[in-house]
Write an enzyme that holds these catalytic residues in place. Structure first.
Site, PDB file in Angstrom:
ATOM      1  N   GLU A 100      -2.974  -8.311  -7.787  1.00 50.31           N
ATOM      2  CA  GLU A 100      -3.053  -8.028  -6.352  1.00 50.31           C
ATOM      3  C   GLU A 100      -4.331  -7.254  -6.043  1.00 50.31           C
ATOM      4  O   GLU A 100      -4.778  -6.425  -6.834  1.00 50.31           O
ATOM      5  CB  GLU A 100      -1.813  -7.248  -5.898  1.00 50.31           C
ATOM      6  CG  GLU A 100      -0.570  -8.121  -5.991  1.00 50.31           C
ATOM      7  CD  GLU A 100       0.690  -7.423  -5.505  1.00 50.31           C
ATOM      8  OE1 GLU A 100       1.709  -8.109  -5.367  1.00 50.31           O
ATOM      9  OE2 GLU A 100       0.672  -6.205  -5.264  1.00 50.31           O
ATOM     10  N   CYS A 113      -9.448  -2.346  -2.728  1.00 52.93           N
ATOM     11  CA  CYS A 113      -8.767  -1.756  -3.875  1.00 52.93           C
ATOM     12  C   CYS A 113      -8.602  -2.884  -4.907  1.00 52.93           C
ATOM     13  O   CYS A 113      -7.902  -3.869  -4.663  1.00 52.93           O
ATOM     14  CB  CYS A 113      -7.413  -1.194  -3.440  1.00 52.93           C
ATOM     15  SG  CYS A 113      -6.464  -0.509  -4.815  1.00 52.93           S
ATOM     16  N   CYS A 120       0.158  -3.359 -16.423  1.00 54.40           N
ATOM     17  CA  CYS A 120      -0.301  -2.104 -17.041  1.00 54.40           C
ATOM     18  C   CYS A 120       0.707  -1.698 -18.102  1.00 54.40           C
ATOM     19  O   CYS A 120       1.913  -1.852 -17.912  1.00 54.40           O
ATOM     20  CB  CYS A 120      -0.443  -1.003 -15.995  1.00 54.40           C
ATOM     21  SG  CYS A 120      -1.084   0.545 -16.695  1.00 54.40           S
ATOM     22  N   CYS A 124       3.848   4.551 -15.868  1.00 50.45           N
ATOM     23  CA  CYS A 124       4.134   5.693 -14.990  1.00 50.45           C
ATOM     24  C   CYS A 124       5.407   5.350 -14.209  1.00 50.45           C
ATOM     25  O   CYS A 124       5.528   4.238 -13.668  1.00 50.45           O
ATOM     26  CB  CYS A 124       2.973   5.947 -14.035  1.00 50.45           C
ATOM     27  SG  CYS A 124       1.418   6.240 -14.907  1.00 50.45           S
ATOM     28  N   CYS A 127       5.479   3.779 -10.582  1.00 51.74           N
ATOM     29  CA  CYS A 127       4.472   2.763 -10.270  1.00 51.74           C
ATOM     30  C   CYS A 127       5.019   1.362 -10.532  1.00 51.74           C
ATOM     31  O   CYS A 127       5.484   1.063 -11.637  1.00 51.74           O
ATOM     32  CB  CYS A 127       3.225   3.025 -11.103  1.00 51.74           C
ATOM     33  SG  CYS A 127       2.022   1.689 -11.011  1.00 51.74           S
ATOM     34  N   CYS A 349      -0.414   2.923  -2.681  1.00 45.28           N
ATOM     35  CA  CYS A 349      -0.661   3.359  -4.057  1.00 45.28           C
ATOM     36  C   CYS A 349       0.610   3.227  -4.872  1.00 45.28           C
ATOM     37  O   CYS A 349       1.674   3.683  -4.465  1.00 45.28           O
ATOM     38  CB  CYS A 349      -1.077   4.827  -4.062  1.00 45.28           C
ATOM     39  SG  CYS A 349      -2.753   5.054  -3.549  1.00 45.28           S
TER      40      CYS A 349
END
Ligand code: SF4
Length: 365
Positions: A100, A113, A120, A124, A127, A349
């Site tokens: 994205e 962004c 990933c 976290c 996230c 975010c």
């Protein structure tokens, strides 16, 4: 297939610096003037096909069509926020992985962004990318292509006026940039090129969750970008609960690396702090943060938690946010409260996960 491989034997033109592109074109037997025209087609006009590159010699067009890849990623989906200011693209890469990329319009600028990895591995807890897992690193060309896609999306936006230009890049999309260091640095060099998108050094921000060796390397190599470190907690125990990577790179080592970075480059550093109700938003936490970064040229960005399906925390309420901010200011720290953008399309975010259609509906701000 290796982690960074792309399912094509063709040369990815978007991943070449200007010098590399000139060398390639020269090796094919064409002039520097032709190379300069090609660079302009790619990086100023965001061309996506040899068709229309009429100023190139026909033989060079044929060579490109046979040996080079210059298509931008396929747009597999897109959403606009209800205020029209944020647009999220689901891009399908060669090999089928999806990432994205987000375009954010502000009064005086447009920011892209960009993602640096498909998924990933760092997990976290709040996230969506971390909740999704890791597919592979992106190539430099795939990172640059996202910016060119955003630039291309701006052509025509201003009607008969000059085309709006992309001015800011934040490497805060999917992935940990410092775990894909070489490709990210190559991409930054390409994005900065004055004959290309010409993004100013200070308008490129790399965000890391705290990969200590990468921060030290950025400092030693004096890389020309701003650095934002996602801190989120001021004690090792609490940070490790939110950011598992803290078990590999503990808080004291991270802060030491940040001090080294600021001293070596004489540059300030940004610390990102996601405010989670009842978890890291107390006055005590604010004082602890101020103590932690004391003496460092630091700027704190506070971001209320953006909700994701895999984490049940809530964003901090506004009274506690104001109190937290006030304490940091009392300690002389510059603080910015990050505008929340694109929440209705899960483009905030920590919300990027590579499934535009489903997640936009599944998550409410
Ligand atoms: S916050 Fe960044 S480092 Fe952490 S899981 Fe998400 S993408 Fe990875």
């Amino acid at each position: 297939m290796p982690a960074t491989a792309v399912a094509s034997s063709k040369i990815d033109l978007f991943g070449l610096t200007r010098d590399e592109l000139f060398a390639l074109v020269a090796a094919w037997g064409f002039s520097a003037a032709s190379a300069a025209r090609l660079w302009r087609y790619l990086h100023r006009e965001a061309a996506t096909s040899v068709d229309g590159m009429d100023e190139l010699p026909p033989r060079l067009q044929t060579q490109l069509a046979s040996h080079a890849r210059l298509e931008l990623p396929e747009v597999a989906g897109e959403n606009s926020s209800s205020d029209g200011l944020t647009r999220k693209y689901l891009l399908r890469l060669a090999g089928g992985h999806e990432i994205e990329t987000v375009r954010m319009r502000y009064r005086d600028r447009v920011t892209a962004c960009l993602s640096t990895q498909a998924g990933c591995a760092l997990g976290c807890v709040f996230c969506a990318t971390g909740q999704r897992g890791f597919d592979r690193n992106l190539t430099a060309g795939e990172i640059v292509a996202q910016a060119l896609h955003i630039q291309r999306s701006l052509f025509g936006v201003t009607g008969s006026g000059p085309p709006e230009r992309l001015r800011n890049i934040v490497l805060m999309g999917m992935g940990e940039p410092l775990l894909n260091y070489d490709a990210v640095m190559q991409a930054i060099d390409i994005l900065r090129d004055p004959a290309g998108l010409a993004i100013a050094n200070k308008r490129i921000t790399l965000s890391t969750v705290g990969v200590v060796p990468g921060i030290v390397r950025l400092a030693d190599e004096a890389r020309p970008c701003s650095l934002a470190v996602s801190l989120h907690a001021a004690t090792q125990e609490q940070r490790a609960a939110l950011v598992p990577a803290a078990k590999t790179w503990p808080l004291d080592e991270l802060i030491e690396a940040c001090r080294y970075y600021t001293q070596k480059l004489d540059r300030r550093i940004f610390f990102e702090w996601t405010l989670i109700d009842g978890q890291n938003d107390s006055p005590e936490e604010a004082r602890c943060l101020a103590q932690l970064v004391r003496g460092m040229p630091a700027h704190i960005n506070l971001i209320p938690l953006n909700r994701t399906a895999g984490f049940d925390g809530q964003p901090t309420l506004s009274a506690a946010t104001t109190r937290f901010q006030a304490i940091l200011r009392e300690h002389g720290l510059p603080v910015t409260f990050r505008q929340r953008r694109g929440l209705d399309i899960a483009a905030g975010c920590g919300q990027l996960a590579g499934a535009v259609a489903n997640r936009a509906l599944a998550i409410t701000p």
